[in-house]
Design a protein around this motif. Structure first.
Motif, PDB file in Angstrom:
ATOM      1  N   ARG A  85      -8.707   4.584   3.898  1.00  0.00           N
ATOM      2  CA  ARG A  85      -9.549   4.008   2.845  1.00  0.00           C
ATOM      3  C   ARG A  85     -10.461   5.109   2.330  1.00  0.00           C
ATOM      4  N   ILE A 105      -6.720  -5.312   6.443  1.00  0.00           N
ATOM      5  CA  ILE A 105      -6.960  -3.912   6.073  1.00  0.00           C
ATOM      6  C   ILE A 105      -7.678  -3.174   7.203  1.00  0.00           C
ATOM      7  N   LEU A 124      -6.697   2.483  -1.219  1.00  0.00           N
ATOM      8  CA  LEU A 124      -5.946   2.378   0.031  1.00  0.00           C
ATOM      9  C   LEU A 124      -4.661   3.191  -0.075  1.00  0.00           C
ATOM     10  N   GLN A 144      -8.338  -3.090  -3.166  1.00  0.00           N
ATOM     11  CA  GLN A 144      -8.185  -4.375  -2.498  1.00  0.00           C
ATOM     12  C   GLN A 144      -7.920  -5.521  -3.474  1.00  0.00           C
ATOM     13  N   ILE A 164       0.842  -1.209   0.000  1.00  0.00           N
ATOM     14  CA  ILE A 164       0.000   0.000   0.000  1.00  0.00           C
ATOM     15  C   ILE A 164       0.869   1.249   0.000  1.00  0.00           C
ATOM     16  N   GLU A 188      -6.181   0.018   9.199  1.00  0.00           N
ATOM     17  CA  GLU A 188      -6.952   1.264   9.244  1.00  0.00           C
ATOM     18  C   GLU A 188      -7.247   1.659  10.691  1.00  0.00           C
TER      19      GLU A 188
END
Length: 158
Positions: free
Chosen positions: A97, A86, A109, A68, A60, A90
């Protein structure tokens, strides 16, 4: 004379012969990986990361705006298995996101500053672990090994 005495490369440190396994590339790659993996897990755990969360954060970070499905493909994982990772990244404030404007069902992302810093610190530690294992290789051997591994991986992409 036993084969292990003819060719001592086929005798493991434990004294157990592996004349078949010792000649399989995949087996040797796994053995090398198993020298790195436990120590990499240990240093990543210092930052409350696992190998999979570090891998996701790294991809990322290097690919801002990745979705994703692209991340799953890059890591050769099922998309559904990434959801938990994820969410974890986060929740920790390591990634953000955002809905993709052209497809509101998809999320782009992006690593936060905190996430990028953590990835860089963790990557340095993992490199140090790798260096301890592959330190017996000179720069030329390491470059050659990386080139061979990249060629093997490129076959998968075809």
């Amino acid at each position: 004379m036993p084969k292990s005495e003819e060719n001592p490369d086929h005798r493991e440190a434990s004294g157990v012969e592996d004349t078949v396994l010792g000649n399989l590339i995949g087996y040797r790659m796994k053995r090398a990986y198993m020298q790195i993996q436990p120590e990499a897990q240990r240093v990543l755990a210092e930052d409350d990361l696992r190998v999979v969360s570090f891998s996701c954060l790294s991809i990322i970070t290097d690919n801002p705006g990745i979705v994703q499905s692209e991340l799953a493909e890059a890591l050769q994982m099922e998309r559904s298995n990434l959801v938990v990772v994820i969410d974890e990244l986060e929740d920790r404030g390591l990634i953000a996101r955002k809905k993709v404007p052209t497809d509101r069902r998809r999320y782009a992302l992006t690593a936060t500053l905190r996430g990028r810093r953590l990835r860089d610190r963790a990557a340095l530690r993992v490199r140090q672990v790798e260096d301890a294992v592959v330190g017996c290789l000179d720069a030329e051997d390491r470059a050659r090994l990386m080139a061979v591994l990249e060629r093997l991986e490129a076959r998968r992409a075809r």
